[in-house]
Design an enzyme around this catalytic site. Structure first.
Site, PDB file in Angstrom:
ATOM      1  N   HIS A 161      40.871  31.248  41.309  1.00  0.00           N
ATOM      2  CA  HIS A 161      39.823  31.868  40.801  1.00  0.00           C
ATOM      3  C   HIS A 161      38.688  31.832  41.131  1.00  0.00           C
ATOM      4  CE1 HIS A 161      37.981  34.606  38.167  1.00  0.00           C
ATOM      5  NE2 HIS A 161      39.108  35.212  38.355  1.00  0.00           N
ATOM      6  N   GLY A 220      40.698  40.974  34.056  1.00  0.00           N
ATOM      7  CA  GLY A 220      39.418  40.727  33.315  1.00  0.00           C
ATOM      8  C   GLY A 220      39.956  40.568  31.985  1.00  0.00           C
ATOM      9  N   GLY A 221      38.551  42.019  32.217  1.00  0.00           N
ATOM     10  CA  GLY A 221      37.687  42.463  30.691  1.00  0.00           C
ATOM     11  C   GLY A 221      38.452  42.944  29.681  1.00  0.00           C
ATOM     12  N   ASN A 238      43.806  38.703  32.888  1.00  0.00           N
ATOM     13  CA  ASN A 238      43.657  36.976  32.830  1.00  0.00           C
ATOM     14  C   ASN A 238      41.798  36.509  32.042  1.00  0.00           C
ATOM     15  OD1 ASN A 238      42.155  35.183  33.546  1.00  0.00           O
ATOM     16  ND2 ASN A 238      40.446  35.760  35.443  1.00  0.00           N
ATOM     17  N   TRP A 239      42.865  36.355  30.544  1.00  0.00           N
ATOM     18  CA  TRP A 239      42.086  36.283  29.564  1.00  0.00           C
ATOM     19  C   TRP A 239      40.672  35.523  29.742  1.00  0.00           C
ATOM     20  CZ3 TRP A 239      44.880  36.506  24.016  1.00  0.00           C
ATOM     21  CH2 TRP A 239      44.751  37.478  23.949  1.00  0.00           C
ATOM     22  N   LYS A 240      40.813  34.234  31.173  1.00  0.00           N
ATOM     23  CA  LYS A 240      39.630  33.425  30.572  1.00  0.00           C
ATOM     24  C   LYS A 240      39.820  32.829  29.434  1.00  0.00           C
ATOM     25  CE  LYS A 240      37.173  37.153  34.021  1.00  0.00           C
ATOM     26  NZ  LYS A 240      36.064  37.145  35.046  1.00  0.00           N
ATOM     27  N   GLU A 280      40.202  39.175  45.268  1.00  0.00           N
ATOM     28  CA  GLU A 280      38.552  39.751  44.097  1.00  0.00           C
ATOM     29  C   GLU A 280      37.683  39.769  44.869  1.00  0.00           C
ATOM     30  OE1 GLU A 280      40.702  38.947  39.887  1.00  0.00           O
ATOM     31  OE2 GLU A 280      39.474  37.350  40.752  1.00  0.00           O
ATOM     32  N   SER A 328      36.657  44.542  38.141  1.00  0.00           N
ATOM     33  CA  SER A 328      36.216  45.742  37.180  1.00  0.00           C
ATOM     34  C   SER A 328      37.386  46.361  37.258  1.00  0.00           C
ATOM     35  CB  SER A 328      34.626  45.812  37.296  1.00  0.00           C
ATOM     36  OG  SER A 328      33.933  44.677  37.594  1.00  0.00           O
ATOM     37  N   GLU A 373      36.027  31.923  39.925  1.00  0.00           N
ATOM     38  CA  GLU A 373      35.373  30.535  39.074  1.00  0.00           C
ATOM     39  C   GLU A 373      35.792  29.644  38.691  1.00  0.00           C
ATOM     40  OE1 GLU A 373      36.091  33.022  35.073  1.00  0.00           O
ATOM     41  OE2 GLU A 373      35.056  35.316  36.323  1.00  0.00           O
ATOM     42  N   GLY A 402      33.835  41.675  37.194  1.00  0.00           N
ATOM     43  CA  GLY A 402      32.582  41.530  35.553  1.00  0.00           C
ATOM     44  C   GLY A 402      31.394  41.859  36.004  1.00  0.00           C
TER      45      GLY A 402
HETATM   46  C1  PEP Z   1      38.731  38.053  36.823  1.00  0.00           C
HETATM   47  O1  PEP Z   1      38.666  37.571  36.120  1.00  0.00           O
HETATM   48  O2  PEP Z   1      39.917  38.328  37.476  1.00  0.00           O
HETATM   49  C2  PEP Z   1      39.298  39.814  36.543  1.00  0.00           C
HETATM   50  C3  PEP Z   1      39.133  40.456  37.815  1.00  0.00           C
HETATM   51  O3  PEP Z   1      37.685  40.015  35.751  1.00  0.00           O
HETATM   52  P1  PEP Z   1      37.107  41.638  35.770  1.00  0.00           P
HETATM   53  O4  PEP Z   1      38.110  42.305  35.753  1.00  0.00           O
HETATM   54  O5  PEP Z   1      36.571  41.223  34.030  1.00  0.00           O
HETATM   55  O6  PEP Z   1      35.858  41.640  36.783  1.00  0.00           O
END
Ligand code: PEP
Length: 254
Positions: free
Chosen positions: A93, A230-231, A9-11, A163, A209, A95, A169
């Site tokens: 999601h 994500g990251g 997930n590049w956000k 999640e 994470s 966010e 994050g």
């Molecule tokens: C996400 O945004 O779905 C996510 C899991 O982010 P991260 O891996 O950065 O915690």
């Protein structure tokens, strides 16, 4: 046997130059033994689809509107994502739920819209830290599942991503027991809802994470069928290492 699924997930990250990371991922892992998808900002979907043509990497969006078209300035429909080259989309999601007021009812309609456009949906659920501290994790996740998964779910068009909001994050992750408890609960809820024949096939991803250093341990937990990342999905080396961990976890379960 559920095929492991690693979805990035590049956000709101990524310019055209960053597609070099995708090309590097494909070059390093041309035939992964798990499914791999990258959910990119809408501006990149078309170019990402071109970069992923003839590769094993699928292309996804990060949300979609509930309508096919209409007077919704700035929004993007599932049909538009599909038209641009996406096969997947994330819905619900945290966010989006927090920043855009997407309720369970809206998420259910988005998921239905995704299916109507032929997209595979990754539907996210998860508790806040306050909800976990109050001992309400399973209540919250149960309510989100009941109200945001539409009728008609099948393994061919839906994966659930657990999640925990407080893990996204932050570098923090739940314990293995906490992840196992929630994934076991989600499996039972889905089985009760659609029957074990379909429910056993639906992939349940962990997100929050996940990175190369913890992926092997998380992916080895029962009922963890992959990750939403994500990251650590922004760099080919990191996402590639997680793909390798998923391949190893799948092999260990055979
Ligand atoms: C996400 O945004 O779905 C996510 C899991 O982010 P991260 O891996 O950065 O915690």
């Amino acid at each position: 046997m559920r095929r492991k699924l690693i979805a990035g997930n590049w956000k709101m990250h990524g310019l055209g130059a960053d597609l070099a990371e995708v090309r590097a991922l494909i070059a390093a892992h041309p035939a992964p033994a798990c499914e791999v998808a990258i959910c990119a900002p809408a501006t990149l979907i078309h170019r990402l689809a071109q970069a992923c043509a003839d590769s094993a990497v699928a292309v996804g969006g990060q949300t979609c509107h509930i309508a096919v078209a209409g007077a919704h300035t700035g929004d993007i429909s599932a049909a538009m994502l599909a038209d641009a080259g996406a096969q997947w989309v994330i819905v619900g999601h945290s966010e989006r739920r927090a920043d855009h007021g997407e309720t369970d009812a809206i998420v259910a309609t988005q998921c239905r819209a995704a299916w109507d456009a032929g997209l595979f949906a990754i539907l996210c659920v998860g508790e806040t830290e306050a909800e976990r501290d109050a001992g309400r994790t399973l209540d919250v996740v149960g309510r989100q599942l009941a109200n945001s998964v539409p009728d008609g779910a099948t393994p061919h068009r839906l994966a659930i991503a657990y999640e925990p909001v407080w893990a996204i994050g932050t570098g923090r992750t739940p314990t293995a027991d906490q992840i196992a408890e929630v994934h076991r609960f989600i499996r039972a809820e889905i089985n009760a809802r659609i029957g074990a024949a379909g429910g056993q096939g639906i992939r349940i991803l962990y997100g929050g994470s996940m990175k190369p250093a913890n992926a092997a341990d998380i992916l080895a937990i029962a009922d963890v069928d992959g990750g939403l990342i994500g990251g650590a999905s922004l760099k080919a080396d990191d996402l590639g290492a997680i793909v390798v961990a998923a391949e190893a976890a799948a092999q260990a379960r055979i």
